[in-house]
Design a protein around this motif. Sequence first.
Motif, PDB file in Angstrom:
ATOM      1  N   ASP A  43      22.889  21.038-123.511  1.00  0.00           N
ATOM      2  CA  ASP A  43      22.175  20.918-124.785  1.00  0.00           C
ATOM      3  C   ASP A  43      21.390  19.607-124.893  1.00  0.00           C
ATOM      4  OD1 ASP A  43      23.044  23.422-125.710  1.00  0.00           O
ATOM      5  OD2 ASP A  43      24.921  22.556-126.450  1.00  0.00           O
ATOM      6  N   ILE A  44      21.054  19.013-123.733  1.00  0.00           N
ATOM      7  CA  ILE A  44      20.298  17.755-123.711  1.00  0.00           C
ATOM      8  C   ILE A  44      18.850  18.015-123.298  1.00  0.00           C
ATOM      9  CG2 ILE A  44      20.116  15.472-122.647  1.00  0.00           C
ATOM     10  CD1 ILE A  44      23.187  15.633-122.212  1.00  0.00           C
ATOM     11  N   TYR A  45      18.682  18.823-122.236  1.00  0.00           N
ATOM     12  CA  TYR A  45      17.355  19.120-121.701  1.00  0.00           C
ATOM     13  C   TYR A  45      17.212  20.598-121.413  1.00  0.00           C
ATOM     14  CZ  TYR A  45      16.559  14.187-120.484  1.00  0.00           C
ATOM     15  OH  TYR A  45      16.366  12.845-120.527  1.00  0.00           O
ATOM     16  N   LYS A  46      15.988  21.098-121.579  1.00  0.00           N
ATOM     17  CA  LYS A  46      15.564  22.344-120.953  1.00  0.00           C
ATOM     18  C   LYS A  46      14.735  21.887-119.763  1.00  0.00           C
ATOM     19  CE  LYS A  46      13.507  25.435-123.486  1.00  0.00           C
ATOM     20  NZ  LYS A  46      12.781  26.183-124.551  1.00  0.00           N
ATOM     21  N   LEU A  47      15.013  22.447-118.578  1.00  0.00           N
ATOM     22  CA  LEU A  47      14.295  21.977-117.405  1.00  0.00           C
ATOM     23  C   LEU A  47      14.107  23.079-116.392  1.00  0.00           C
ATOM     24  CD1 LEU A  47      16.464  21.118-114.805  1.00  0.00           C
ATOM     25  CD2 LEU A  47      17.233  19.751-116.708  1.00  0.00           C
ATOM     26  N   THR A  48      13.109  22.859-115.534  1.00  0.00           N
ATOM     27  CA  THR A  48      12.813  23.808-114.471  1.00  0.00           C
ATOM     28  C   THR A  48      12.110  23.100-113.335  1.00  0.00           C
ATOM     29  OG1 THR A  48      11.885  25.999-114.001  1.00  0.00           O
ATOM     30  CG2 THR A  48      10.529  24.515-115.325  1.00  0.00           C
ATOM     31  N   TYR A  49      12.201  23.715-112.163  1.00  0.00           N
ATOM     32  CA  TYR A  49      11.412  23.300-111.003  1.00  0.00           C
ATOM     33  C   TYR A  49      10.363  24.382-110.775  1.00  0.00           C
ATOM     34  CZ  TYR A  49      14.669  19.716-109.122  1.00  0.00           C
ATOM     35  OH  TYR A  49      15.431  18.616-108.919  1.00  0.00           O
TER      36      TYR A  49
ATOM     37  N   PRO B 279       0.573  22.677-106.635  1.00  0.00           N
ATOM     38  CA  PRO B 279      -0.439  22.607-105.579  1.00  0.00           C
ATOM     39  C   PRO B 279       0.132  22.007-104.298  1.00  0.00           C
ATOM     40  CG  PRO B 279      -1.290  21.714-107.637  1.00  0.00           C
ATOM     41  CD  PRO B 279       0.176  21.966-107.833  1.00  0.00           C
ATOM     42  N   SER B 280      -0.299  22.518-103.170  1.00  0.00           N
ATOM     43  CA  SER B 280       0.145  22.055-101.848  1.00  0.00           C
ATOM     44  C   SER B 280       1.651  22.136-101.675  1.00  0.00           C
ATOM     45  CB  SER B 280      -0.351  20.626-101.562  1.00  0.00           C
ATOM     46  OG  SER B 280      -1.757  20.580-101.541  1.00  0.00           O
ATOM     47  N   GLY B 281       2.313  23.004-102.458  1.00  0.00           N
ATOM     48  CA  GLY B 281       3.753  23.171-102.331  1.00  0.00           C
ATOM     49  C   GLY B 281       4.575  22.067-102.965  1.00  0.00           C
ATOM     50  N   ILE B 282       3.954  21.185-103.758  1.00  0.00           N
ATOM     51  CA  ILE B 282       4.668  20.075-104.381  1.00  0.00           C
ATOM     52  C   ILE B 282       5.714  20.622-105.352  1.00  0.00           C
ATOM     53  CG2 ILE B 282       4.450  18.058-105.899  1.00  0.00           C
ATOM     54  CD1 ILE B 282       1.458  17.956-104.970  1.00  0.00           C
ATOM     55  N   LEU B 283       6.952  20.149-105.220  1.00  0.00           N
ATOM     56  CA  LEU B 283       7.991  20.486-106.191  1.00  0.00           C
ATOM     57  C   LEU B 283       7.770  19.633-107.431  1.00  0.00           C
ATOM     58  CD1 LEU B 283      11.399  20.820-104.308  1.00  0.00           C
ATOM     59  CD2 LEU B 283      10.266  22.541-105.704  1.00  0.00           C
ATOM     60  N   VAL B 284       7.641  20.275-108.575  1.00  0.00           N
ATOM     61  CA  VAL B 284       7.421  19.593-109.844  1.00  0.00           C
ATOM     62  C   VAL B 284       8.557  19.989-110.778  1.00  0.00           C
ATOM     63  CG1 VAL B 284       5.873  19.355-111.827  1.00  0.00           C
ATOM     64  CG2 VAL B 284       4.913  19.678-109.522  1.00  0.00           C
ATOM     65  N   MET B 285       9.237  18.985-111.340  1.00  0.00           N
ATOM     66  CA  MET B 285      10.269  19.247-112.341  1.00  0.00           C
ATOM     67  C   MET B 285       9.679  18.941-113.706  1.00  0.00           C
ATOM     68  SD  MET B 285      14.078  17.657-112.920  1.00  0.00           S
ATOM     69  CE  MET B 285      13.722  16.476-114.209  1.00  0.00           C
ATOM     70  N   LEU B 286       9.865  19.851-114.639  1.00  0.00           N
ATOM     71  CA  LEU B 286       9.469  19.643-116.023  1.00  0.00           C
ATOM     72  C   LEU B 286      10.734  19.648-116.863  1.00  0.00           C
ATOM     73  CD1 LEU B 286       6.487  22.159-116.174  1.00  0.00           C
ATOM     74  CD2 LEU B 286       6.360  19.677-115.839  1.00  0.00           C
ATOM     75  N   ALA B 287      10.873  18.676-117.759  1.00  0.00           N
ATOM     76  CA  ALA B 287      12.071  18.581-118.594  1.00  0.00           C
ATOM     77  C   ALA B 287      11.674  18.267-120.032  1.00  0.00           C
ATOM     78  CB  ALA B 287      13.008  17.503-118.068  1.00  0.00           C
ATOM     79  N   GLN B 288      12.255  19.000-120.962  1.00  0.00           N
ATOM     80  CA  GLN B 288      12.026  18.778-122.381  1.00  0.00           C
ATOM     81  C   GLN B 288      13.346  18.371-123.014  1.00  0.00           C
ATOM     82  OE1 GLN B 288      10.430  22.137-124.591  1.00  0.00           O
ATOM     83  NE2 GLN B 288      11.402  21.415-126.467  1.00  0.00           N
ATOM     84  N   ALA B 289      13.354  17.190-123.666  1.00  0.00           N
ATOM     85  CA  ALA B 289      14.553  16.743-124.382  1.00  0.00           C
ATOM     86  C   ALA B 289      14.783  17.638-125.584  1.00  0.00           C
ATOM     87  CB  ALA B 289      14.397  15.288-124.811  1.00  0.00           C
ATOM     88  N   LEU B 290      16.024  18.062-125.780  1.00  0.00           N
ATOM     89  CA  LEU B 290      16.355  18.927-126.907  1.00  0.00           C
ATOM     90  C   LEU B 290      16.790  18.144-128.133  1.00  0.00           C
ATOM     91  CD1 LEU B 290      18.243  21.752-125.015  1.00  0.00           C
ATOM     92  CD2 LEU B 290      15.896  21.778-125.886  1.00  0.00           C
TER      93      LEU B 290
END
Length: 148
Positions: free
Chosen positions: A124-130, A134-145
């Motif tokens: 219950d702290i973050y919603k997040l995903t990988y 582009p170019s296969g870069i792993l990007v993590m996005l996180a939203q504080a809840l």
Amino acid sequence: MLGMAIRLENVGIAVRDLEETIAFFTDLGLTVLGRDTVSGEWADTAVGLDGNHAEIAVLQTPDGQGQIELFEYIHPDAIETTPTLPNEIGMHRVAFSVDDIDASLEIAARHGYHPLRGVATYHDIYKLTYLRGPSGILVMLAQALKQN
């Protein structure tokens, strides 16, 4: 012994298509600080490649605290690799805090990039995903809840 001053300057990422990658990250909210072409003896020495020649762009997060340097090699030829998996040793991913993960994922989807599996909630702290950008870069996005 007192520690010496150190700060993170940026994270460098070699990309297949500089324009595509700039479009993706600027749509997510980063801004282009500058662009250049680097080559010459100084670049060969600094990077450790003979004939080093690349187009670069430095992008910054809206808060001014984070920067990434993107580079597309002209010489030597870029080497395609298998994209890094989340559990592989080495450079892993670039992570961003976002105000609205759903809106950020809509932007990523317009560029053809989607979560590897889905969006998770961490204590219950973050919603997040990988996602693989582009170019296969792993990007993590996180939203504080919860706001501190």
